[in-house]
Scaffold this motif. Structure first.
Motif, PDB file in Angstrom:
ATOM      1  N   GLY A   1       2.673   5.015  -3.265  1.00 40.56           N
ATOM      2  CA  GLY A   1       1.250   4.701  -3.217  1.00 40.56           C
ATOM      3  C   GLY A   1       0.772   3.847  -4.373  1.00 40.56           C
ATOM      4  N   TYR A   2       1.595   3.703  -5.413  1.00 41.71           N
ATOM      5  CA  TYR A   2       1.167   2.865  -6.534  1.00 41.71           C
ATOM      6  C   TYR A   2       1.449   1.407  -6.223  1.00 41.71           C
ATOM      7  CZ  TYR A   2       0.712   0.768 -11.122  1.00 41.71           C
ATOM      8  OH  TYR A   2       0.331  -0.043 -12.162  1.00 41.71           O
ATOM      9  N   SER A   3       0.447   0.554  -6.420  1.00 44.30           N
ATOM     10  CA  SER A   3       0.644  -0.875  -6.167  1.00 44.30           C
ATOM     11  C   SER A   3      -0.251  -1.704  -7.065  1.00 44.30           C
ATOM     12  CB  SER A   3       0.333  -1.198  -4.702  1.00 44.30           C
ATOM     13  OG  SER A   3       0.397  -2.599  -4.505  1.00 44.30           O
ATOM     14  N   THR A   4       0.242  -2.851  -7.494  1.00 48.23           N
ATOM     15  CA  THR A   4      -0.585  -3.760  -8.287  1.00 48.23           C
ATOM     16  C   THR A   4      -1.022  -4.954  -7.435  1.00 48.23           C
ATOM     17  OG1 THR A   4       1.394  -4.947  -9.021  1.00 48.23           O
ATOM     18  CG2 THR A   4       0.599  -3.180 -10.443  1.00 48.23           C
ATOM     19  N   ALA A   5      -0.802  -4.868  -6.128  1.00 44.11           N
ATOM     20  CA  ALA A   5      -1.132  -5.991  -5.239  1.00 44.11           C
ATOM     21  C   ALA A   5      -2.635  -6.241  -5.220  1.00 44.11           C
ATOM     22  CB  ALA A   5      -0.638  -5.702  -3.832  1.00 44.11           C
ATOM     23  N   SER A   6      -3.013  -7.498  -5.107  1.00 41.85           N
ATOM     24  CA  SER A   6      -4.430  -7.872  -5.094  1.00 41.85           C
ATOM     25  C   SER A   6      -5.078  -7.492  -3.762  1.00 41.85           C
ATOM     26  CB  SER A   6      -4.569  -9.383  -5.303  1.00 41.85           C
ATOM     27  OG  SER A   6      -4.044 -10.045  -4.165  1.00 41.85           O
ATOM     28  N   GLU A   7      -6.397  -7.507  -3.752  1.00 36.50           N
ATOM     29  CA  GLU A   7      -7.149  -7.189  -2.541  1.00 36.50           C
ATOM     30  C   GLU A   7      -6.761  -8.160  -1.421  1.00 36.50           C
ATOM     31  OE1 GLU A   7      -9.063  -4.788  -0.371  1.00 36.50           O
ATOM     32  OE2 GLU A   7      -8.805  -4.404  -2.503  1.00 36.50           O
ATOM     33  N   GLU A   8      -6.586  -9.410  -1.785  1.00 36.64           N
ATOM     34  CA  GLU A   8      -6.229 -10.457  -0.828  1.00 36.64           C
ATOM     35  C   GLU A   8      -4.896 -10.124  -0.133  1.00 36.64           C
ATOM     36  OE1 GLU A   8      -5.385 -14.069  -2.817  1.00 36.64           O
ATOM     37  OE2 GLU A   8      -5.045 -15.198  -0.959  1.00 36.64           O
ATOM     38  N   VAL A   9      -3.933  -9.685  -0.952  1.00 34.69           N
ATOM     39  CA  VAL A   9      -2.621  -9.338  -0.417  1.00 34.69           C
ATOM     40  C   VAL A   9      -2.718  -8.096   0.465  1.00 34.69           C
ATOM     41  CG1 VAL A   9      -0.367  -8.432  -1.082  1.00 34.69           C
ATOM     42  CG2 VAL A   9      -1.275 -10.454  -2.234  1.00 34.69           C
ATOM     43  N   ARG A  10      -3.552  -7.150   0.066  1.00 36.01           N
ATOM     44  CA  ARG A  10      -3.719  -5.930   0.864  1.00 36.01           C
ATOM     45  C   ARG A  10      -4.299  -6.248   2.233  1.00 36.01           C
ATOM     46  NH1 ARG A  10      -4.020  -0.911  -2.707  1.00 36.01           N
ATOM     47  NH2 ARG A  10      -3.526  -1.794  -4.733  1.00 36.01           N
ATOM     48  N   GLU A  11      -5.201  -7.226   2.270  1.00 37.88           N
ATOM     49  CA  GLU A  11      -5.795  -7.595   3.542  1.00 37.88           C
ATOM     50  C   GLU A  11      -4.754  -8.155   4.503  1.00 37.88           C
ATOM     51  OE1 GLU A  11      -9.191 -10.149   3.060  1.00 37.88           O
ATOM     52  OE2 GLU A  11     -10.247  -8.539   2.000  1.00 37.88           O
ATOM     53  N   MET A  12      -3.666  -8.646   3.940  1.00 39.85           N
ATOM     54  CA  MET A  12      -2.608  -9.161   4.803  1.00 39.85           C
ATOM     55  C   MET A  12      -1.650  -8.060   5.259  1.00 39.85           C
ATOM     56  SD  MET A  12      -1.609 -12.935   3.494  1.00 39.85           S
ATOM     57  CE  MET A  12      -1.687 -12.652   1.767  1.00 39.85           C
TER      58      MET A  12
END
Lengths: 334, 127
Positions: free
Chosen positions: A269-280
């Protein structure tokens, strides 16, 4: 298939001949229970013929076994129903019109037995019984045709795969230790082509004869590693896969930016991905967890500011080996 | 249940042209985050997702998915359709939302192929 030729001159090609023989062979190999319709529609013996009419019409069937409780006592066909309707006798009990000398077939007979029955009689269906003489299904000519076609199709797909398999690769080359190395350069932020390398690797493994389960585990682990390279690296990275008959070793490495806290990165569950990447659809924080689950060995080394190197291994036992050979010891050192 | 049944139940529209509608579907899995899919899904499932980019097809391919349903009538990017055609994975668009679709399919007898989160289980190779 040849269709336009005049009938007299039509010659059966070798391939057609082969298929015909194969269908016949299949008829001996395939068991009745593999092609029959389970949960057959049945009619209670005490009901009036009107019930049969409704059932036949609503279910689009032209015959059904007649039951007294759990016991099959007869069979009713559409011909019986027509006789009854000609007599204008729809209130009569089923037992009056049904055939009570029922021919049935055992569920573990080969399909060819049923075919003989259909060819030699005018019956359209056969009740299928198990060892305890319980009704387990019903068999029609349509069921058999469908079953044989399914089997043929399955075989053709398997055959195709077999042809592709480069499974003699490791046999044909003499060395003390042969391996096949695949390398892929992965571009940062290239989401459109993301997964192409994993896809090629999975396909290569299938062609080399890896089991579906091994190909799937490798595919998932490598895909997650590939996506990580796309999401997180400054300048992309490299995927390197070494395939040997006893193991598959995968490395994903890059030259930055590196991971600040490897232990934290490993937490589900830990991630440093950006919001933009999460939307993908990425950045669930399950990537490394998935990799750990799918591989037998995993090692993540990273120096913040320098780069990351992820090593994974999947060990293959005798049955799962790629290539035809597995001469290497069963317990390889990690 | 096969892909044709799924189309009927979801009132879905088939987007890929070359799909094998008789392909068997053993269960279902719904998620929008692809790692969640990879973490939980078992082979031969139908995947329900709101994600329309090519990665949904890649994920499906890695996870041996039998068909993909895009929820809420979403239309995929052309690259997504092309990839699905290449990989031979049926792509379906259904007007219903995720909850409704899961409910309809479950009620029609399709079981869940989502593994629970708990286990370090899946590994069967050390025997």
């Amino acid at each position: 298939m040849v269709t336009n030729e005049p009938r007299k001159n039509r010659i059966i090609s070798d391939q057609q001949a082969e298929n015909i023989t194969r269908v016949e062979e299949l008829a001996y190999e395939i068991k009745v229970e593999e092609v029959m319709t389970r949960n057959a529609v049945t009619i209670p013996v005490t009901d009036p013929m009107r019930t049969a009419l409704n059932i036949f019409r609503d279910m689009h069937i032209s015959g059904a076994p007649v039951m007294n409780g759990q016991q099959m006592v007869g069979i009713l066909s559409i011909e019986d129903l027509i006789r009854c309707m000609a007599d204008n006798d729809l209130s009569a009990p089923i037992s009056k019109y049904m055939t009570d000398k029922v021919i049935s077939i055992s569920h573990n007979e080969p399909v060819v037995e049923a075919l003989k029955f259909f060819v030699n009689t005018r019956h359209g269906r056969l009740p299928v019984l198990d060892e305890q003489e319980h009704l387990v299904g019903i068999l029609t000519k349509g069921d058999i045709t469908r079953g044989l076609l399914r089997a043929l199709q399955r075989e053709r797909q398997e055959e195709e795969l077999r042809r592709y398999r480069a499974s003699h690769l490791f046999d044909d080359i003499e060395s003390d230790r042969t391996s096949l190395i695949l390398r892929y350069n992965i571009k940062a932020r290239d989401f459109t082509h993301g997964g192409a390398a994993s896809s090629n690797i999975k396909r290569a493994l299938m062609r080399l004869g890896a089991s579906a389960q091994i190909a799937r585990r490798c595919g998932i682990a490598i895909y997650e590693a590939e996506i990580n390279l796309i999401i997180h690296t400054t300048d992309g990275g490299v995927l390197r896969v070494e395939i040997e008959p006893h193991q598959i070793s995968i490395e994903a490495y890059d030259y930055g930016p590196g991971i600040k806290d490897v232990n934290l990165a490993m937490q589900p569950g830990y991630s440093t991905a950006s919001e933009e990447v999460r939307e993908m659809g990425f950045g669930a924080g399950m990537g490394l967890v998935n990799i750990a689950r799918c591989t037998d060995y995993m090692n993540l080394e990273s120096v913040y500011g320098k780069g990351t190197r992820l090593k994974m291994k999947i060990f293959l036992n005798q049955e799962e080996t790629v290539g035809e050979r597995s001469t290497t010891p069963k317990e390889p050192a990690a | 249940m096969n892909v044709q049944d799924i189309l009927n139940i979801t009132q879905g529209k088939l987007i890929t042209l070359s799909a094998d509608l008789s392909r068997e579907v053993k269960g279902g899995c719904g998620a929008d985050l692809m790692s969640d899919v990879l973490a939980s899904i078992q082979p031969e499932a139908v995947l329900l997702s709101g994600l329309c980019n090519p990665q949904v097809v890649r994920t499906a391919q890695m996870a041996d998915v039998a068909a993909i349903i895009l929820v809420r009538g979403k239309q995929p990017m052309p690259q997504t359709v092309q990839l699905a055609e290449e990989e031979g994975i049926p792509l379906i668009s259904s007007p219903y939302g995720m909850f409704e679709l899961c409910g309809r399919l479950y009620q029609a007898g399709l079981r869940s192929l989502e593994m629970p989160v708990s286990g370090d289980d899946a590994c069967t190779c050390n025997d």
